[in-house]
Design a protein around this motif. Structure first.
Motif, mmCIF file in Angstrom:
data_model
loop_
_atom_site.group_PDB
_atom_site.id
_atom_site.type_symbol
_atom_site.label_atom_id
_atom_site.label_comp_id
_atom_site.label_asym_id
_atom_site.label_seq_id
_atom_site.Cartn_x
_atom_site.Cartn_y
_atom_site.Cartn_z
ATOM 1 N N ASN A 43 35.608 45.745 46.314
ATOM 2 C CA ASN A 43 36.227 44.781 45.418
ATOM 3 C C ASN A 43 36.562 43.508 46.186
ATOM 4 O O ASN A 43 37.561 43.468 46.890
ATOM 5 N N LYS A 46 38.420 37.775 47.072
ATOM 6 C CA LYS A 46 38.429 36.397 46.599
ATOM 7 C C LYS A 46 38.702 36.281 45.108
ATOM 8 O O LYS A 46 39.063 35.206 44.623
ATOM 9 N N ASN A 47 38.529 37.364 44.338
ATOM 10 C CA ASN A 47 38.693 37.294 42.896
ATOM 11 C C ASN A 47 40.069 37.733 42.398
ATOM 12 O O ASN A 47 40.327 37.656 41.207
ATOM 13 N N ASN A 49 42.958 36.557 42.414
ATOM 14 C CA ASN A 49 43.847 35.560 41.827
ATOM 15 C C ASN A 49 43.416 35.124 40.436
ATOM 16 O O ASN A 49 44.114 34.349 39.785
ATOM 17 N N SER A 50 42.274 35.609 39.976
ATOM 18 C CA SER A 50 41.876 35.344 38.599
ATOM 19 C C SER A 50 42.882 36.007 37.653
ATOM 20 O O SER A 50 43.517 36.999 38.009
ATOM 21 N N GLN A 54 41.222 38.514 32.668
ATOM 22 C CA GLN A 54 39.815 38.294 32.978
ATOM 23 C C GLN A 54 39.262 39.403 33.865
ATOM 24 O O GLN A 54 38.150 39.888 33.636
ATOM 25 N N LEU A 55 40.036 39.808 34.864
ATOM 26 C CA LEU A 55 39.594 40.885 35.749
ATOM 27 C C LEU A 55 39.413 42.178 34.968
ATOM 28 O O LEU A 55 38.459 42.925 35.193
ATOM 29 N N ALA A 58 36.307 42.012 32.589
ATOM 30 C CA ALA A 58 35.036 42.135 33.301
ATOM 31 C C ALA A 58 34.628 43.588 33.477
ATOM 32 O O ALA A 58 33.447 43.892 33.670
ATOM 33 N N GLN A 377 43.298 44.448 41.992
ATOM 34 C CA GLN A 377 42.314 45.211 42.764
ATOM 35 C C GLN A 377 41.912 46.479 42.043
ATOM 36 O O GLN A 377 40.740 46.886 42.081
ATOM 37 N N GLN A 380 39.426 45.512 39.505
ATOM 38 C CA GLN A 380 38.145 45.196 40.129
ATOM 39 C C GLN A 380 37.371 46.444 40.480
ATOM 40 O O GLN A 380 36.150 46.467 40.451
#
Length: 380
Positions: A43, A46-47, A49-50, A54-55, A58, A377, A380
């Motif tokens: 995971n 970098k993602n 903080n979205s 949205q996480l 996805a 996380q 993700q």
């Protein structure tokens, strides 16, 4: 009206501490390191903080929060945070019996409608909470209510939202299983005076009014192999066997973690598996986490323990079929646990302990905590 009063989830915390003694934190450090490394590899950091919504989306999931209409109206930063992070919201008390039918047959929806309008504006769904609960009813309603009272109430409230573009699900009944064995008078573990036929009829009435919504049976203390989870599952099976529309099993997940007692991972996984066998989807409806004594020597270490607990718990949830996670609040600024009338007794008795009540993903200043990163996380 005090914030906690509107979304009370039980009468006190003495029972809760016994029922929800859950702790991942005794796991050895080697396993922790292996888990962390594995998650980091799969995971990308970098993602994280979205926005959580949205996480989650996805991965075909949803994240949301309990929402308070008063604070929504008065605190723009609170409203903006929810709009950014959440795709589903549960009104704290605006849809409970005391809030919608304060007098027999006289309904009011102004406060709940304001939340519905907020959800529609920000492309969120709303979870209806709740039609039947022993701790939030007008004084004129007995417990249990008569079937005639229930029928009028369900028709009035569900009927109002039958065509709602945002309200997609209902907690039809909330906390109907007794807290302990001595609180029941039947083999299903229902609170004294409540018959399984009454709950069956409540769900059947709801289906006659609006069967296009998801129907949920919501309760606490189900996160392991316990007396309460056993009877909750018996009640789910009874409803399914009696032709009731039951889509979701609401697992509140007001959790306590500690280094001093284990979490029943196997038991919780077995609950999730049993729900899958019964074809009822588990949904996390009221998640927050307290770290029980012994406390670490800093807030930073406490926040890390809370974050680790969120991560491990959600990993089990997602492995068991959960796709919706709702925390009971989004910021420590408004957590019900900090209100004196509902604060656990050990924290009342030791004011110094109260700084360790940090159960939610954002702090009092709406800054993201490690818990928020752990939730990200996990999605993700």
């Amino acid at each position: 009206m005090p914030y906690r009063r509107k979304f009370l989830t039980r009468a006190g915390y003495t029972t809760l501490s016994a029922l929800l003694t859950m702790g991942f934190l005794q796991k050895d450090k080697q396993r922790e390191d292996q888990s962390t490394n594995s998650i980091a590899a799969n995971n990308p950091i970098k993602n994280v903080n979205s926005p959580l919504r949205q996480l989650a989306a996805a991965k075909g999931k949803r994240y949301g929060t309990a929402i308070d209409g008063d604070f929504l109206r008065k605190e723009k930063d609170y409203a903006d945070l929810i709009a950014r992070e959440c795709s589903i919201a549960t009104p704290n008390g605006e849809l409970k019996w005391a809030g919608t039918e304060p007098e027999p047959g006289k309904f009011t929806f102004e406060s709940a409608d304001a939340i519905a309008n907020f959800c529609q504006k920000h492309n969120m769904t709303m979870h209806g909470h709740t039609l039947f609960w022993h701790l939030s009813k007008p004084d004129w309603v007995p417990y249990p209510p008569t079937l005639k009272m229930l029928e009028r109430h369900v028709n009035g409230v569900m009927g109002h939202y039958r065509k709602s573009p945002v309200l997609k699900s209902w907690d039809i009944a909330n906390e109907i299983i007794a807290d302990t064995p001595d609180g029941t008078d039947n083999r299903y573990g229902l609170r004294r005076g409540v018959k399984p036929e009454l709950i069956r009829d409540l769900f059947l009435i709801a289906a006659e009014v609006d069967r296009n919504k998801k129907f949920c049976l919501n309760d606490f203390g189900i996160e392991g192999a316990t007396w309460k989870s056993d009877h909750y599952l018996k009640m789910v099976e009874y409803l399914k066997n009696n032709g009731v529309k039951l889509d979701w099993a609401g697992l509140q997940s007001h959790l306590w973690f500690s280094k001093n007692y284990p979490f029943d991972e196997k038991g919780f996984s077995s609950v999730l598996k049993r729900l899958k066998d019964l074809e009822v989807k588990p949904v996390i409806t009221e998640l927050d986490i307290i770290i029980d004594t012994p406390f670490p020597d800093s807030i930073e270490k406490l926040d890390k323990m809370i974050a680790d607990s969120y991560k491990r718990f959600l990993e089990l949830c997602f492995a068991g079929g959960v796709d919706t996670v709702i925390t009971w609040g989004i910021t420590d600024r408004h957590t019900w646990i900090r209100y004196p009338q509902w604060m656990p007794q050990k924290y009342k008795d030791n004011p110094e302990f109260q700084k360790f009540l940090r159960p939610l993903p954002f702090d009092e200043n709406l800054k993201p905590k490690l818990a928020r990163k752990a939730i990200a996380q996990a999605f993700q």
